[in-house]
Write a protein that holds these residues in place. Structure first.
Motif, PDB file in Angstrom:
ATOM      1  N   VAL A   1       0.842  -1.205   0.000  1.00  0.00           N
ATOM      2  CA  VAL A   1       0.000   0.000   0.000  1.00  0.00           C
ATOM      3  C   VAL A   1       0.875   1.253   0.000  1.00  0.00           C
ATOM      4  O   VAL A   1       0.630   2.213  -0.737  1.00  0.00           O
ATOM      5  N   MET A   2       1.916   1.265   0.852  1.00  0.00           N
ATOM      6  CA  MET A   2       2.804   2.414   0.924  1.00  0.00           C
ATOM      7  C   MET A   2       3.583   2.614  -0.378  1.00  0.00           C
ATOM      8  O   MET A   2       3.832   3.736  -0.805  1.00  0.00           O
ATOM      9  N   LEU A   3       3.961   1.514  -1.010  1.00  0.00           N
ATOM     10  CA  LEU A   3       4.634   1.630  -2.304  1.00  0.00           C
ATOM     11  C   LEU A   3       3.686   2.196  -3.350  1.00  0.00           C
ATOM     12  O   LEU A   3       4.088   3.023  -4.185  1.00  0.00           O
ATOM     13  N   ALA A   4       2.411   1.762  -3.315  1.00  0.00           N
ATOM     14  CA  ALA A   4       1.421   2.293  -4.255  1.00  0.00           C
ATOM     15  C   ALA A   4       1.248   3.790  -4.053  1.00  0.00           C
ATOM     16  O   ALA A   4       1.198   4.567  -5.021  1.00  0.00           O
ATOM     17  N   PHE A   5       1.173   4.214  -2.789  1.00  0.00           N
ATOM     18  CA  PHE A   5       1.089   5.651  -2.500  1.00  0.00           C
ATOM     19  C   PHE A   5       2.339   6.376  -2.983  1.00  0.00           C
ATOM     20  O   PHE A   5       2.263   7.470  -3.560  1.00  0.00           O
ATOM     21  N   SER A   6       3.483   5.767  -2.763  1.00  0.00           N
ATOM     22  CA  SER A   6       4.755   6.416  -3.091  1.00  0.00           C
ATOM     23  C   SER A   6       4.924   6.664  -4.580  1.00  0.00           C
ATOM     24  O   SER A   6       5.612   7.610  -4.975  1.00  0.00           O
ATOM     25  N   VAL A   7       4.319   5.829  -5.418  1.00  0.00           N
ATOM     26  CA  VAL A   7       4.469   5.990  -6.862  1.00  0.00           C
ATOM     27  C   VAL A   7       3.964   7.358  -7.308  1.00  0.00           C
ATOM     28  O   VAL A   7       4.661   8.101  -8.012  1.00  0.00           O
ATOM     29  N   GLY A   8       2.749   7.701  -6.907  1.00  0.00           N
ATOM     30  CA  GLY A   8       2.216   9.015  -7.260  1.00  0.00           C
ATOM     31  C   GLY A   8       2.940  10.128  -6.541  1.00  0.00           C
ATOM     32  O   GLY A   8       3.178  11.208  -7.095  1.00  0.00           O
ATOM     33  N   TYR A   9       3.305   9.875  -5.289  1.00  0.00           N
ATOM     34  CA  TYR A   9       4.021  10.850  -4.469  1.00  0.00           C
ATOM     35  C   TYR A   9       5.346  11.220  -5.114  1.00  0.00           C
ATOM     36  O   TYR A   9       5.708  12.395  -5.217  1.00  0.00           O
ATOM     37  N   VAL A  10       6.066  10.197  -5.575  1.00  0.00           N
ATOM     38  CA  VAL A  10       7.363  10.411  -6.223  1.00  0.00           C
ATOM     39  C   VAL A  10       7.184  11.094  -7.575  1.00  0.00           C
ATOM     40  O   VAL A  10       7.957  11.984  -7.946  1.00  0.00           O
ATOM     41  N   ALA A  11       6.147  10.681  -8.326  1.00  0.00           N
ATOM     42  CA  ALA A  11       5.903  11.293  -9.632  1.00  0.00           C
ATOM     43  C   ALA A  11       5.691  12.800  -9.487  1.00  0.00           C
ATOM     44  O   ALA A  11       6.195  13.600 -10.284  1.00  0.00           O
ATOM     45  N   MET A  12       4.964  13.194  -8.444  1.00  0.00           N
ATOM     46  CA  MET A  12       4.701  14.615  -8.238  1.00  0.00           C
ATOM     47  C   MET A  12       5.914  15.331  -7.659  1.00  0.00           C
ATOM     48  O   MET A  12       6.078  16.546  -7.865  1.00  0.00           O
ATOM     49  N   SER A  13       6.772  14.589  -6.950  1.00  0.00           N
ATOM     50  CA  SER A  13       7.954  15.221  -6.355  1.00  0.00           C
ATOM     51  C   SER A  13       8.895  15.786  -7.416  1.00  0.00           C
ATOM     52  O   SER A  13       9.684  16.690  -7.132  1.00  0.00           O
ATOM     53  N   ARG A  14       8.810  15.270  -8.622  1.00  0.00           N
ATOM     54  CA  ARG A  14       9.652  15.791  -9.708  1.00  0.00           C
ATOM     55  C   ARG A  14       9.175  17.165 -10.178  1.00  0.00           C
ATOM     56  O   ARG A  14       9.908  17.890 -10.842  1.00  0.00           O
ATOM     57  N   HIS A  15       7.941  17.497  -9.828  1.00  0.00           N
ATOM     58  CA  HIS A  15       7.372  18.792 -10.218  1.00  0.00           C
ATOM     59  C   HIS A  15       7.279  19.763  -9.050  1.00  0.00           C
ATOM     60  O   HIS A  15       7.226  20.976  -9.256  1.00  0.00           O
ATOM     61  N   VAL A  16       7.223  19.237  -7.823  1.00  0.00           N
ATOM     62  CA  VAL A  16       7.032  20.077  -6.638  1.00  0.00           C
ATOM     63  C   VAL A  16       8.220  19.908  -5.706  1.00  0.00           C
ATOM     64  O   VAL A  16       8.464  18.815  -5.191  1.00  0.00           O
TER      65      VAL A  16
ATOM     66  N   LEU B   1      -2.914  10.021   8.069  1.00  0.00           N
ATOM     67  CA  LEU B   1      -3.801   9.312   7.148  1.00  0.00           C
ATOM     68  C   LEU B   1      -4.649  10.292   6.338  1.00  0.00           C
ATOM     69  O   LEU B   1      -4.841  10.120   5.129  1.00  0.00           O
ATOM     70  N   GLY B   2      -5.160  11.323   7.013  1.00  0.00           N
ATOM     71  CA  GLY B   2      -5.941  12.332   6.308  1.00  0.00           C
ATOM     72  C   GLY B   2      -5.119  13.045   5.254  1.00  0.00           C
ATOM     73  O   GLY B   2      -5.579  13.264   4.123  1.00  0.00           O
ATOM     74  N   MET B   3      -3.882  13.405   5.597  1.00  0.00           N
ATOM     75  CA  MET B   3      -3.019  14.105   4.637  1.00  0.00           C
ATOM     76  C   MET B   3      -2.635  13.209   3.465  1.00  0.00           C
ATOM     77  O   MET B   3      -2.529  13.677   2.319  1.00  0.00           O
ATOM     78  N   MET B   4      -2.425  11.925   3.729  1.00  0.00           N
ATOM     79  CA  MET B   4      -2.092  11.009   2.650  1.00  0.00           C
ATOM     80  C   MET B   4      -3.281  10.829   1.705  1.00  0.00           C
ATOM     81  O   MET B   4      -3.116  10.698   0.483  1.00  0.00           O
ATOM     82  N   THR B   5      -4.490  10.821   2.258  1.00  0.00           N
ATOM     83  CA  THR B   5      -5.690  10.736   1.424  1.00  0.00           C
ATOM     84  C   THR B   5      -5.794  11.956   0.516  1.00  0.00           C
ATOM     85  O   THR B   5      -6.017  11.834  -0.700  1.00  0.00           O
ATOM     86  N   VAL B   6      -5.643  13.138   1.104  1.00  0.00           N
ATOM     87  CA  VAL B   6      -5.716  14.383   0.331  1.00  0.00           C
ATOM     88  C   VAL B   6      -4.615  14.423  -0.725  1.00  0.00           C
ATOM     89  O   VAL B   6      -4.838  14.827  -1.872  1.00  0.00           O
ATOM     90  N   THR B   7      -3.415  13.975  -0.356  1.00  0.00           N
ATOM     91  CA  THR B   7      -2.292  13.992  -1.296  1.00  0.00           C
ATOM     92  C   THR B   7      -2.544  13.059  -2.474  1.00  0.00           C
ATOM     93  O   THR B   7      -2.212  13.391  -3.621  1.00  0.00           O
ATOM     94  N   SER B   8      -3.131  11.898  -2.225  1.00  0.00           N
ATOM     95  CA  SER B   8      -3.440  10.972  -3.311  1.00  0.00           C
ATOM     96  C   SER B   8      -4.393  11.629  -4.318  1.00  0.00           C
ATOM     97  O   SER B   8      -4.217  11.501  -5.539  1.00  0.00           O
ATOM     98  N   VAL B   9      -5.399  12.327  -3.802  1.00  0.00           N
ATOM     99  CA  VAL B   9      -6.334  13.033  -4.681  1.00  0.00           C
ATOM    100  C   VAL B   9      -5.622  14.172  -5.410  1.00  0.00           C
ATOM    101  O   VAL B   9      -5.840  14.404  -6.611  1.00  0.00           O
ATOM    102  N   ALA B  10      -4.734  14.875  -4.692  1.00  0.00           N
ATOM    103  CA  ALA B  10      -3.999  15.987  -5.303  1.00  0.00           C
ATOM    104  C   ALA B  10      -3.131  15.513  -6.460  1.00  0.00           C
ATOM    105  O   ALA B  10      -3.018  16.206  -7.486  1.00  0.00           O
ATOM    106  N   VAL B  11      -2.507  14.348  -6.312  1.00  0.00           N
ATOM    107  CA  VAL B  11      -1.690  13.792  -7.389  1.00  0.00           C
ATOM    108  C   VAL B  11      -2.542  13.556  -8.633  1.00  0.00           C
ATOM    109  O   VAL B  11      -2.167  13.929  -9.752  1.00  0.00           O
TER     110      VAL B  11
END
Length: 480
Positions: A62-77, A383-393
């Motif tokens: 689950v954390m790796l799945a979250f990290s994929v989008g998180y990392v993709a956006m980190s290249r822009h932010v 958990l709330g911030m990770m949910t919001v971040t997933s939507v933001a990605v």
């Protein structure tokens, strides 16, 4: 010697952290030894028993799945606001404000709770050596030392974290490989994919305790403005952190089961006066000598490492919120010489002292009250911030940002976001059961601090928009 590379007025110290420094600083917040000695035995006991290793494997995925989008956006932010910056860039300034204030409340809650846990454990550990002091004295010493490290330059904290976390892993691996070498109680065979075990007991409780062992890995992006070559360092540190934490716990929990045998696991832990003694019982049984007392000392240092890491997170979120107009401008200033976010560091230290004084003054228990009540607020907030971040990605890349496939920017963030949202709702609704505050006002008041913080953050963002539309439009912009 102070490195002034990349120095500038009110800027964090750029090019000061490499891959290992960032990785170990975020892993220190996850506190591996604290997880092994504290969370894991309770996950065994009230969770799904021998299904815990598989649960850790699930949470790693689950954390790796979250990290994929998180990392993709980190290249822009590239902004030390991390979750805040992602929310602001993806969902707009109002959600950015909500996330920034949620982060401040959540990480402060984790910090305050850990201060109580450290004090309680340190009093027991050092008391066994004849150094008997009230728990709050140990907490006070930790607050002071963490405050000094946070006020000074970040690479000093990084060096301390790397040493402490390396020693944590070392002592656990000594016990692990001793169990492995002796073949456990009756052989090493254990099917961690046994569905009967995975779905036995309370899988939800097991997930919550396993999840808590990962909290902190998400902070790699907090150091984006200070990392060397952040386009490479931050993604690598994120994946490395998740894999190191996840595989470590899968391996260790498996060996903690075979050490006594699957059939004897719950009776053994249930028969202890304190479930958190289980790891030390195994250390004494399979290694002995000085290892158990050394492990006790390292458990204290593990908690200290986590305190320092969360202190750094809080100071940087305060700095970003001040720099971008959500908090008073003084928070957005860095130290002239250390280039540290010193105002946020000092304010956090003062807040910790106030909370410590309240709990100590009221005679409340540092672990059952201060740690249990407050730290779950932090888990809920993250958990709330990770949910919001997933939507933001998803929204950010849906607007046309290039460079990643739908799998990375839509599918995996969507799956991880749904799982995080479900866990958030469950913890919020059952907060009293998790903290022992069922039936009292605290069971409602404490979790409500997270949506309240989000609401205050939204109002602060709206105020900024009305007073300075240009600053509102710049929220979450790159700083590297």
């Amino acid at each position: 010697m102070t490195d002034t590379t990349g120095a500038g007025a009110n800027r964090l110290r750029s090019n000061s952290l490499g891959l290992l420094a960032v990785t170990f600083m975020v892993i220190s917040a996850a506190a591996p030894l604290t997880g092994v000695a504290g969370a894991v035995p309770i996950a065994f006991l009230i969770g799904n028993g021998t299904g815990v290793p598989a649960t850790f494997l699930f949470m790693t995925l689950v954390m790796l799945a979250f990290s994929v989008g998180y990392v993709a956006m980190s290249r822009h932010v590239k902004n030390a606001g991390a979750f805040y910056a992602y929310a602001a860039r993806g969902l707009g300034g109002t959600w950015g404000g909500a996330t920034a204030f949620t982060a401040l409340v959540a990480y402060n809650a984790m910090q305050f709770g850990l201060i109580g846990l450290l004090g309680g454990i340190a009093a027991g550990v050092f008391g066994s050596f004849g150094l008997v002091l009230p728990w709050w004295v140990w907490s006070l010493l930790a607050i002071a030392l963490v405050g000094v490290l946070g006020y000074r330059q970040v690479d000093l904290s990084a060096r301390v974290m790397m040493v402490l976390v390396a020693l944590e892993y070392l002592v656990v691996f000594i016990v692990d490989f001793a169990i492995l070498g002796k073949g456990g109680a009756g052989g090493l065979a254990l099917n961690i994919f046994d569905t009967g075990a995975i779905f036995s007991g309370s899988m939800t409780a097991a997930i919550l305790f396993c999840l808590g062992s990962f909290i902190g890995f998400e902070a790699t992006t907090i150091y984006a403005e200070e990392a060397r070559d952040p386009d490479r360092t931050i993604p690598r540190a994120t994946y490395l952190s998740v894999l190191m934490i996840g595989l470590f716990f899968v391996f260790t929990t498996w060996l903690m089961i075979v050490a006594v045998g699957a059939d004897n696991l719950l009776p053994t832990i249930g028969g202890l006066a304190d479930p958190t003694e289980y790891f030390f019982v195994l250390a004494d049984q399979y290694v002995g000598g000085p290892v158990p007392p050394i492990a006790g000392i390292l458990l204290v240092s593990s908690l200290f490492a986590a305190l320092s890491a969360f202190h750094n997170y809080i100071a940087r979120y305060s700095y970003v919120a001040g720099r971008e107009g959500l908090l008073p401008a003084v928070f957005g200033q860095t130290h002239d010489r250390h280039q540290s976010p010193h105002i946020g560091s000092v304010v956090q230290t003062v807040g910790a002292l106030v909370v410590l004084a309240i709990f100590a003054g009221l005679g409340l228990d540092p672990i059952l009250n201060m740690f249990t009540w407050i730290s779950q607020i932090g888990t809920l907030g993250v958990l709330g911030m990770m949910t919001v971040t997933s939507v933001a990605v998803i929204v950010f890349f849906g607007k046309g940002a290039a460079g990643a496939s739908p799998l990375k920017t839509l599918i995996l963030p969507g799956v991880s976001g749904l799982i995080m949202a479900a866990l958030f709702v469950y913890i919020f609704l059952n907060f009293g059961d998790l903290t022992g505050t069922t039936g009292g006002a605290l069971g409602t008041i404490l979790p409500s601090l997270i949506p309240l913080a989000a609401l205050v953050g939204m109002l602060a963002a709206r105020r900024l928009k009305a007073a300075n539309p240009a600053a509102f439009a710049r929220m979450g912009q790159n700083q590297h």
